[in-house]
Enzyme design. Sequence first.
Site, PDB file in Angstrom:
ATOM      1  N   GLU A   1       0.874  -1.174   0.000  1.00  0.00           N
ATOM      2  CA  GLU A   1       0.000   0.000   0.000  1.00  0.00           C
ATOM      3  C   GLU A   1       0.911   1.224   0.000  1.00  0.00           C
ATOM      4  O   GLU A   1       1.780   1.349   0.870  1.00  0.00           O
ATOM      5  CB  GLU A   1      -0.924   0.049   1.217  1.00  0.00           C
ATOM      6  CG  GLU A   1      -1.893   1.236   1.103  1.00  0.00           C
ATOM      7  CD  GLU A   1      -2.778   1.480   2.336  1.00  0.00           C
ATOM      8  OE1 GLU A   1      -3.774   2.198   2.196  1.00  0.00           O
ATOM      9  OE2 GLU A   1      -2.453   0.985   3.418  1.00  0.00           O
TER      10      GLU A   1
ATOM     11  N   GLU B   1       5.012   4.757   3.657  1.00  0.00           N
ATOM     12  CA  GLU B   1       4.484   6.059   4.121  1.00  0.00           C
ATOM     13  C   GLU B   1       5.651   7.036   4.227  1.00  0.00           C
ATOM     14  O   GLU B   1       6.719   6.687   4.714  1.00  0.00           O
ATOM     15  CB  GLU B   1       3.765   5.881   5.469  1.00  0.00           C
ATOM     16  CG  GLU B   1       3.376   7.149   6.189  1.00  0.00           C
ATOM     17  CD  GLU B   1       2.537   8.112   5.354  1.00  0.00           C
ATOM     18  OE1 GLU B   1       1.526   7.693   4.770  1.00  0.00           O
ATOM     19  OE2 GLU B   1       2.908   9.292   5.281  1.00  0.00           O
TER      20      GLU B   1
ATOM     21  N   ASP C   1       9.711   7.963   0.461  1.00  0.00           N
ATOM     22  CA  ASP C   1       8.919   8.584  -0.595  1.00  0.00           C
ATOM     23  C   ASP C   1       8.801   7.565  -1.726  1.00  0.00           C
ATOM     24  O   ASP C   1       9.818   7.062  -2.227  1.00  0.00           O
ATOM     25  CB  ASP C   1       9.624   9.858  -1.084  1.00  0.00           C
ATOM     26  CG  ASP C   1       8.754  10.647  -2.042  1.00  0.00           C
ATOM     27  OD1 ASP C   1       8.009  10.030  -2.839  1.00  0.00           O
ATOM     28  OD2 ASP C   1       8.814  11.884  -2.001  1.00  0.00           O
TER      29      ASP C   1
ATOM     30  N   ASP D   1      -3.106  11.655  -1.969  1.00  0.00           N
ATOM     31  CA  ASP D   1      -3.162  13.116  -1.938  1.00  0.00           C
ATOM     32  C   ASP D   1      -3.447  13.635  -3.352  1.00  0.00           C
ATOM     33  O   ASP D   1      -2.816  13.194  -4.313  1.00  0.00           O
ATOM     34  CB  ASP D   1      -1.828  13.685  -1.433  1.00  0.00           C
ATOM     35  CG  ASP D   1      -1.590  13.324   0.030  1.00  0.00           C
ATOM     36  OD1 ASP D   1      -2.572  13.074   0.751  1.00  0.00           O
ATOM     37  OD2 ASP D   1      -0.412  13.283   0.449  1.00  0.00           O
TER      38      ASP D   1
ATOM     39  N   ASP E   1     -12.377   9.429  -3.126  1.00  0.00           N
ATOM     40  CA  ASP E   1     -13.686  10.105  -3.253  1.00  0.00           C
ATOM     41  C   ASP E   1     -13.535  11.373  -4.081  1.00  0.00           C
ATOM     42  O   ASP E   1     -14.510  12.089  -4.291  1.00  0.00           O
ATOM     43  CB  ASP E   1     -14.241  10.472  -1.861  1.00  0.00           C
ATOM     44  CG  ASP E   1     -13.425  11.579  -1.225  1.00  0.00           C
ATOM     45  OD1 ASP E   1     -12.181  11.524  -1.322  1.00  0.00           O
ATOM     46  OD2 ASP E   1     -14.024  12.513  -0.665  1.00  0.00           O
TER      47      ASP E   1
ATOM     48  N   GLU F   1      -9.123   4.484   6.703  1.00  0.00           N
ATOM     49  CA  GLU F   1      -9.553   5.581   7.576  1.00  0.00           C
ATOM     50  C   GLU F   1     -10.284   6.667   6.771  1.00  0.00           C
ATOM     51  O   GLU F   1     -11.354   7.131   7.150  1.00  0.00           O
ATOM     52  CB  GLU F   1      -8.355   6.225   8.290  1.00  0.00           C
ATOM     53  CG  GLU F   1      -7.925   5.515   9.556  1.00  0.00           C
ATOM     54  CD  GLU F   1      -6.688   4.639   9.343  1.00  0.00           C
ATOM     55  OE1 GLU F   1      -6.241   4.468   8.185  1.00  0.00           O
ATOM     56  OE2 GLU F   1      -6.176   4.108  10.353  1.00  0.00           O
ATOM     57  N   TYR F   2      -9.686   7.048   5.634  1.00  0.00           N
ATOM     58  CA  TYR F   2     -10.294   8.113   4.814  1.00  0.00           C
ATOM     59  C   TYR F   2     -11.607   7.646   4.192  1.00  0.00           C
ATOM     60  O   TYR F   2     -12.538   8.421   4.053  1.00  0.00           O
ATOM     61  CB  TYR F   2      -9.309   8.563   3.727  1.00  0.00           C
ATOM     62  CG  TYR F   2      -8.399   9.673   4.192  1.00  0.00           C
ATOM     63  CD1 TYR F   2      -7.500   9.465   5.232  1.00  0.00           C
ATOM     64  CD2 TYR F   2      -8.439  10.934   3.613  1.00  0.00           C
ATOM     65  CE1 TYR F   2      -6.674  10.478   5.678  1.00  0.00           C
ATOM     66  CE2 TYR F   2      -7.606  11.948   4.051  1.00  0.00           C
ATOM     67  CZ  TYR F   2      -6.727  11.718   5.082  1.00  0.00           C
ATOM     68  OH  TYR F   2      -5.901  12.737   5.517  1.00  0.00           O
ATOM     69  N   GLU F   3     -11.657   6.386   3.813  1.00  0.00           N
ATOM     70  CA  GLU F   3     -12.888   5.865   3.192  1.00  0.00           C
ATOM     71  C   GLU F   3     -14.058   5.956   4.174  1.00  0.00           C
ATOM     72  O   GLU F   3     -15.167   6.347   3.816  1.00  0.00           O
ATOM     73  CB  GLU F   3     -12.659   4.412   2.765  1.00  0.00           C
ATOM     74  CG  GLU F   3     -13.815   3.787   2.017  1.00  0.00           C
ATOM     75  CD  GLU F   3     -13.428   2.432   1.435  1.00  0.00           C
ATOM     76  OE1 GLU F   3     -12.247   2.018   1.525  1.00  0.00           O
ATOM     77  OE2 GLU F   3     -14.327   1.770   0.872  1.00  0.00           O
TER      78      GLU F   3
HETATM   79  N1  SAM Z   1      -4.337   5.460   2.692  1.00  0.00           N
HETATM   80  C1  SAM Z   1      -4.817   6.100   3.916  1.00  0.00           C
HETATM   81  C2  SAM Z   1      -6.320   6.106   3.943  1.00  0.00           C
HETATM   82  O1  SAM Z   1      -6.940   5.841   2.909  1.00  0.00           O
HETATM   83  O2  SAM Z   1      -6.885   6.337   5.004  1.00  0.00           O
HETATM   84  C3  SAM Z   1      -4.231   7.517   4.050  1.00  0.00           C
HETATM   85  C4  SAM Z   1      -4.639   8.513   3.011  1.00  0.00           C
HETATM   86  S1  SAM Z   1      -3.792  10.073   3.186  1.00  0.00           S
HETATM   87  C5  SAM Z   1      -4.812  11.194   2.335  1.00  0.00           C
HETATM   88  C6  SAM Z   1      -2.455   9.901   2.015  1.00  0.00           C
HETATM   89  C7  SAM Z   1      -1.164   9.391   2.656  1.00  0.00           C
HETATM   90  O3  SAM Z   1      -0.209   9.158   1.621  1.00  0.00           O
HETATM   91  C8  SAM Z   1      -0.505  10.389   3.613  1.00  0.00           C
HETATM   92  O4  SAM Z   1      -0.250   9.739   4.848  1.00  0.00           O
HETATM   93  C9  SAM Z   1       0.765  10.810   2.890  1.00  0.00           C
HETATM   94  O5  SAM Z   1       1.816  11.146   3.782  1.00  0.00           O
HETATM   95  C10 SAM Z   1       1.070   9.595   2.063  1.00  0.00           C
HETATM   96  N2  SAM Z   1       1.851   9.878   0.845  1.00  0.00           N
HETATM   97  C11 SAM Z   1       1.568  10.810  -0.093  1.00  0.00           C
HETATM   98  N3  SAM Z   1       2.481  10.805  -1.060  1.00  0.00           N
HETATM   99  C12 SAM Z   1       3.384   9.835  -0.727  1.00  0.00           C
HETATM  100  C13 SAM Z   1       4.573   9.359  -1.339  1.00  0.00           C
HETATM  101  N4  SAM Z   1       5.054   9.892  -2.476  1.00  0.00           N
HETATM  102  N5  SAM Z   1       5.236   8.347  -0.729  1.00  0.00           N
HETATM  103  C14 SAM Z   1       4.794   7.818   0.434  1.00  0.00           C
HETATM  104  N6  SAM Z   1       3.662   8.239   1.068  1.00  0.00           N
HETATM  105  C15 SAM Z   1       2.966   9.236   0.487  1.00  0.00           C
END
Ligand code: SAM
Length: 217
Positions: free
Chosen positions: A43, A68, A95, A117, A153, A193-195
């Site tokens: 993931e 993450e 990253d 994001d 979403d 969590e976001y879903e």
């Molecule tokens: N997947 C989780 C959920 O659906 O509840 C979290 C969604 S949150 C909006 C997006 C997550 O992706 C954040 O924790 C952010 O730090 C991480 N993220 C964004 N770009 C990333 C990247 N290039 N590499 C690793 N993590 C990343």
Amino acid sequence: MRLRNITGSREMIAANEYVIHDETACKGRWAEVFGNDRPIRLEIGTGKGRFLTELAAANPDVDYLGIEKYSSVLLRAVQKMEEPALPNLRFIRMDAEYICDVFAKGEIDRIYLNFSDPWPKDRHAKRRLPSRQFLERYAQILKEDGLVEFKTDNTDLFDFALEELKESAFELVSCTRDLHKDPLLMQGNVMTEYEEKFSSRGNPICKYVIRLKKAAP
Ligand code: SAM
């Protein structure tokens, strides 16, 4: 997701036994790291880790890795591991731009992108996890029959993701703009969590599943 910076989170992550710290040294050796030949699923942007924790508990015959970017967020995910620890789940703080330094060709069975994001400014499009630049990286590490599953979403991000497919080595397997009303795609759905947050506000959830196009015979 950018939680308030938690003092000491970087050090706590660096010392955590469920976080892989020398990930580039594992390239091509992930079966050895897990000590088995099971499929490995990633993931990307795992956030607080609920999705993978549930999947790993339900599927002990699959290995899972959560990627993450931020220590303060990942800390929440690894804290979930203490109750109880799952042998088939590990995390990497990195990253995702650099995933090709961490996984060899064909090493990954499936990639999940959940509520990535949106990076709404055009000049940041290549940072979006379903962008053509990221799809190119996924193509390099997935097995031939591997899948990418994407949920969001955000309809603008979903439209963008569908357009990016046309510029990629992938093809659509399935697609819905209202996952929670789609009995077929909902089978086995694990909420993130976001879903949970966005669907409880009445936002429909979009999802696609894609695979690599078959090479012409
Ligand atoms: N997947 C989780 C959920 O659906 O509840 C979290 C969604 S949150 C909006 C997006 C997550 O992706 C954040 O924790 C952010 O730090 C991480 N993220 C964004 N770009 C990333 C990247 N290039 N590499 C690793 N993590 C990343």
